[in-house]
Write a protein that holds these residues in place. Sequence first.
Motif, PDB file in Angstrom:
ATOM      1  N   CYS A  12     -60.760  -0.285  -6.569  1.00 45.30           N
ATOM      2  CA  CYS A  12     -62.204  -0.237  -6.807  1.00 45.30           C
ATOM      3  C   CYS A  12     -62.491  -1.119  -8.029  1.00 45.30           C
ATOM      4  CB  CYS A  12     -62.636   1.192  -7.088  1.00 45.30           C
ATOM      5  SG  CYS A  12     -61.816   1.870  -8.537  1.00 45.30           S
ATOM      6  N   PHE A  13     -63.780  -1.385  -8.322  1.00 47.84           N
ATOM      7  CA  PHE A  13     -64.066  -2.321  -9.424  1.00 47.84           C
ATOM      8  C   PHE A  13     -63.635  -1.757 -10.779  1.00 47.84           C
ATOM      9  CE2 PHE A  13     -67.679  -0.435 -11.486  1.00 47.84           C
ATOM     10  CZ  PHE A  13     -68.412   0.217 -10.500  1.00 47.84           C
ATOM     11  N   GLY A  14     -63.634  -0.411 -10.927  1.00 48.45           N
ATOM     12  CA  GLY A  14     -63.214   0.193 -12.203  1.00 48.45           C
ATOM     13  C   GLY A  14     -61.755  -0.130 -12.498  1.00 48.45           C
ATOM     14  N   VAL A  15     -60.915  -0.043 -11.478  1.00 48.23           N
ATOM     15  CA  VAL A  15     -59.484  -0.318 -11.653  1.00 48.23           C
ATOM     16  C   VAL A  15     -59.261  -1.824 -11.838  1.00 48.23           C
ATOM     17  CG1 VAL A  15     -57.236  -0.211 -10.494  1.00 48.23           C
ATOM     18  CG2 VAL A  15     -58.758   1.768 -10.423  1.00 48.23           C
ATOM     19  N   VAL A  16     -59.994  -2.633 -11.076  1.00 50.13           N
ATOM     20  CA  VAL A  16     -59.869  -4.103 -11.226  1.00 50.13           C
ATOM     21  C   VAL A  16     -60.177  -4.492 -12.676  1.00 50.13           C
ATOM     22  CG1 VAL A  16     -60.917  -6.324 -10.579  1.00 50.13           C
ATOM     23  CG2 VAL A  16     -60.367  -4.660  -8.815  1.00 50.13           C
ATOM     24  N   ARG A  72     -57.811   3.346 -20.139  1.00 49.06           N
ATOM     25  CA  ARG A  72     -57.917   3.023 -18.699  1.00 49.06           C
ATOM     26  C   ARG A  72     -59.255   3.490 -18.111  1.00 49.06           C
ATOM     27  NH1 ARG A  72     -53.784   7.828 -16.829  1.00 49.06           N
ATOM     28  NH2 ARG A  72     -54.727   9.377 -18.185  1.00 49.06           N
ATOM     29  N   ALA A  73     -59.447   3.206 -16.822  1.00 54.70           N
ATOM     30  CA  ALA A  73     -60.738   3.460 -16.162  1.00 54.70           C
ATOM     31  C   ALA A  73     -61.187   4.920 -16.198  1.00 54.70           C
ATOM     32  CB  ALA A  73     -60.659   2.982 -14.710  1.00 54.70           C
ATOM     33  N   HIS A  74     -60.235   5.873 -16.250  1.00 59.42           N
ATOM     34  CA  HIS A  74     -60.598   7.305 -16.224  1.00 59.42           C
ATOM     35  C   HIS A  74     -61.384   7.777 -17.437  1.00 59.42           C
ATOM     36  CE1 HIS A  74     -58.332   8.035 -12.711  1.00 59.42           C
ATOM     37  NE2 HIS A  74     -57.141   8.023 -13.246  1.00 59.42           N
ATOM     38  N   SER A  95     -62.726   1.934 -19.923  1.00 62.71           N
ATOM     39  CA  SER A  95     -63.279   3.069 -19.151  1.00 62.71           C
ATOM     40  C   SER A  95     -64.256   2.504 -18.132  1.00 62.71           C
ATOM     41  CB  SER A  95     -64.081   4.014 -20.052  1.00 62.71           C
ATOM     42  OG  SER A  95     -63.314   4.518 -21.099  1.00 62.71           O
ATOM     43  N   CYS A  96     -64.201   3.028 -16.923  1.00 61.38           N
ATOM     44  CA  CYS A  96     -65.123   2.559 -15.881  1.00 61.38           C
ATOM     45  C   CYS A  96     -66.568   2.892 -16.292  1.00 61.38           C
ATOM     46  CB  CYS A  96     -64.775   3.259 -14.571  1.00 61.38           C
ATOM     47  SG  CYS A  96     -65.950   2.889 -13.285  1.00 61.38           S
ATOM     48  N   PRO A  97     -67.498   1.966 -16.115  1.00 65.70           N
ATOM     49  CA  PRO A  97     -68.895   2.246 -16.492  1.00 65.70           C
ATOM     50  C   PRO A  97     -69.468   3.472 -15.763  1.00 65.70           C
ATOM     51  CG  PRO A  97     -68.651   0.007 -15.609  1.00 65.70           C
ATOM     52  CD  PRO A  97     -67.292   0.608 -15.627  1.00 65.70           C
ATOM     53  N   VAL A  98     -68.981   3.724 -14.546  1.00 62.78           N
ATOM     54  CA  VAL A  98     -69.471   4.904 -13.797  1.00 62.78           C
ATOM     55  C   VAL A  98     -69.008   6.186 -14.503  1.00 62.78           C
ATOM     56  CG1 VAL A  98     -69.376   6.104 -11.561  1.00 62.78           C
ATOM     57  CG2 VAL A  98     -69.394   3.603 -11.630  1.00 62.78           C
ATOM     58  N   VAL A  99     -67.788   6.175 -14.999  1.00 65.10           N
ATOM     59  CA  VAL A  99     -67.251   7.346 -15.703  1.00 65.10           C
ATOM     60  C   VAL A  99     -67.969   7.518 -17.052  1.00 65.10           C
ATOM     61  CG1 VAL A  99     -65.183   8.349 -16.769  1.00 65.10           C
ATOM     62  CG2 VAL A  99     -64.999   7.181 -14.566  1.00 65.10           C
ATOM     63  N   LEU A 100     -68.220   6.401 -17.746  1.00 62.26           N
ATOM     64  CA  LEU A 100     -68.912   6.500 -19.045  1.00 62.26           C
ATOM     65  C   LEU A 100     -70.306   7.096 -18.871  1.00 62.26           C
ATOM     66  CD1 LEU A 100     -67.969   3.177 -20.873  1.00 62.26           C
ATOM     67  CD2 LEU A 100     -67.159   5.486 -21.362  1.00 62.26           C
ATOM     68  N   GLN A 165     -66.053  15.564 -10.516  1.00 68.10           N
ATOM     69  CA  GLN A 165     -65.161  14.425 -10.813  1.00 68.10           C
ATOM     70  C   GLN A 165     -65.533  13.313  -9.822  1.00 68.10           C
ATOM     71  OE1 GLN A 165     -61.054  15.610 -10.435  1.00 68.10           O
ATOM     72  NE2 GLN A 165     -60.308  13.505 -10.370  1.00 68.10           N
ATOM     73  N   THR A 166     -65.506  12.059 -10.252  1.00 69.41           N
ATOM     74  CA  THR A 166     -66.015  10.972  -9.399  1.00 69.41           C
ATOM     75  C   THR A 166     -65.242  10.787  -8.099  1.00 69.41           C
ATOM     76  OG1 THR A 166     -64.628   9.395 -10.583  1.00 69.41           O
ATOM     77  CG2 THR A 166     -66.908   9.600 -11.335  1.00 69.41           C
ATOM     78  N   THR A 167     -63.968  11.201  -8.090  1.00 68.11           N
ATOM     79  CA  THR A 167     -63.133  10.905  -6.917  1.00 68.11           C
ATOM     80  C   THR A 167     -62.987  12.083  -5.951  1.00 68.11           C
ATOM     81  OG1 THR A 167     -61.265  11.325  -8.367  1.00 68.11           O
ATOM     82  CG2 THR A 167     -61.782   9.032  -7.923  1.00 68.11           C
ATOM     83  N   LYS A 168     -63.763  13.141  -6.149  1.00 68.52           N
ATOM     84  CA  LYS A 168     -63.671  14.272  -5.210  1.00 68.52           C
ATOM     85  C   LYS A 168     -64.387  13.927  -3.908  1.00 68.52           C
ATOM     86  CE  LYS A 168     -61.889  17.777  -6.107  1.00 68.52           C
ATOM     87  NZ  LYS A 168     -60.437  18.071  -5.912  1.00 68.52           N
ATOM     88  N   ILE A 199     -70.275  12.023  -7.436  1.00 66.69           N
ATOM     89  CA  ILE A 199     -69.133  11.423  -6.727  1.00 66.69           C
ATOM     90  C   ILE A 199     -69.356   9.908  -6.655  1.00 66.69           C
ATOM     91  CG2 ILE A 199     -68.017  11.262  -4.453  1.00 66.69           C
ATOM     92  CD1 ILE A 199     -68.624  14.277  -4.197  1.00 66.69           C
ATOM     93  N   CYS A 200     -68.302   9.160  -6.954  1.00 68.43           N
ATOM     94  CA  CYS A 200     -68.429   7.696  -6.961  1.00 68.43           C
ATOM     95  C   CYS A 200     -68.536   7.173  -5.532  1.00 68.43           C
ATOM     96  CB  CYS A 200     -67.210   7.092  -7.652  1.00 68.43           C
ATOM     97  SG  CYS A 200     -67.238   5.308  -7.585  1.00 68.43           S
ATOM     98  N   ARG A 201     -69.515   6.327  -5.298  1.00 73.21           N
ATOM     99  CA  ARG A 201     -69.724   5.796  -3.949  1.00 73.21           C
ATOM    100  C   ARG A 201     -68.603   4.851  -3.547  1.00 73.21           C
ATOM    101  NH1 ARG A 201     -72.079  10.231  -4.321  1.00 73.21           N
ATOM    102  NH2 ARG A 201     -73.847  10.508  -2.965  1.00 73.21           N
ATOM    103  N   GLN A 202     -67.858   4.329  -4.513  1.00 75.81           N
ATOM    104  CA  GLN A 202     -66.696   3.491  -4.176  1.00 75.81           C
ATOM    105  C   GLN A 202     -65.683   4.311  -3.378  1.00 75.81           C
ATOM    106  OE1 GLN A 202     -65.198   0.295  -5.471  1.00 75.81           O
ATOM    107  NE2 GLN A 202     -67.309  -0.347  -5.634  1.00 75.81           N
ATOM    108  N   VAL A 203     -65.684   5.631  -3.615  1.00 77.85           N
ATOM    109  CA  VAL A 203     -64.749   6.500  -2.895  1.00 77.85           C
ATOM    110  C   VAL A 203     -65.422   7.078  -1.658  1.00 77.85           C
ATOM    111  CG1 VAL A 203     -63.341   8.587  -3.038  1.00 77.85           C
ATOM    112  CG2 VAL A 203     -63.549   7.094  -5.011  1.00 77.85           C
ATOM    113  N   SER A 204     -66.630   7.638  -1.833  1.00 76.55           N
ATOM    114  CA  SER A 204     -67.244   8.349  -0.700  1.00 76.55           C
ATOM    115  C   SER A 204     -67.586   7.403   0.453  1.00 76.55           C
ATOM    116  CB  SER A 204     -68.474   9.134  -1.149  1.00 76.55           C
ATOM    117  OG  SER A 204     -69.458   8.264  -1.614  1.00 76.55           O
TER     118      SER A 204
END
Length: 288
Positions: A12-16, A72-74, A95-100, A165-168, A199-204
């Motif tokens: 996902c873009f957070g990890v990239v 890291r992104a978390h 840190s991923c902007p979505v998590v921040l 959590q964003t990845t649930k 929930i992050c849309r990158q996952v859902s």
Amino acid sequence: MNVTIDLNSGFCFGVVNAIQAAENILKTRDSLYCLGDIVHNNMEVDRLNKLGLVIIDHDQFSELRNVPVLIRAHGEPPETYKIALKNNIELIDASCPVVLRLQNNVRQGYDYIRKSNGQVVIYGKPGHAEVVGLAGQTGNDALIVSQEEDLEKIDFSRPINFYSQTTKGMEGFEHMVSEIKNRQYKAGSDAEFVVNDTICRQVSHRAPQLREFSKNQDIIIFVGGKKSSNGKYLYDICKEINPRTYFVSAPDELDFSWFKGDDHVGICGATSTPRWLMDQIAEIIREN
Ligand code: SF4
């Protein structure tokens, strides 16, 4: 065998962003500390180790002085930033902007619900780095729930501010929401219940795409790290649609008794699965 890699799988873009930040710094330095696994994938962590990335835990972090450390992104709880300030550690915050944004929401939501003696409840995996970072926004006062039994921790007579959590997975989140409503009702409570779908849309968004992909293949090889939350979630989705779904973390986990000669093989993975690893696994299957 015909082998297809799912084009929607992979980082996902957070990890990239986090990996790019590490790689950029390692172009000018021999080594760089990273607080926790940069990604839940051992093969990718090994690759970055070879470039000079050194993974440290929180105890080792507390001992450091005057060095840069990558987050890291978390994301991290406020305590980590305090230690960095005290020990003159330069944080490279990936840190991923979505998590921040979620951390910020949880902090504000906690301030809000506390005024009416309410509680923040987070649907997530206890001990997961992102969840630790989120709970830290409430001074660790938030209740963490990962399964139905955990809902017993909640006082249903008091207001609830609910996050995820964003990845649930969406199904689990919706189930928890409806169960909380039921229990509030049974307790005769009309206390406020604020539902924050975080929930992050990158996952859902990947769930329906993977269902479609799995349906069209004879066999699925799901590539993911054993510690990856969204890997487990997305693997279960593939398995539900295609019972011939197998989880592997590395090429040597492939078992060729799984395959039949004329199979259409689908390769897919989590948001923490590197594309190069899916390519490598596809190549090995093609050659056999
Ligand atoms: S899954 Fe979403 S929130 Fe998590 S790192 Fe990736 S983009 Fe960010």
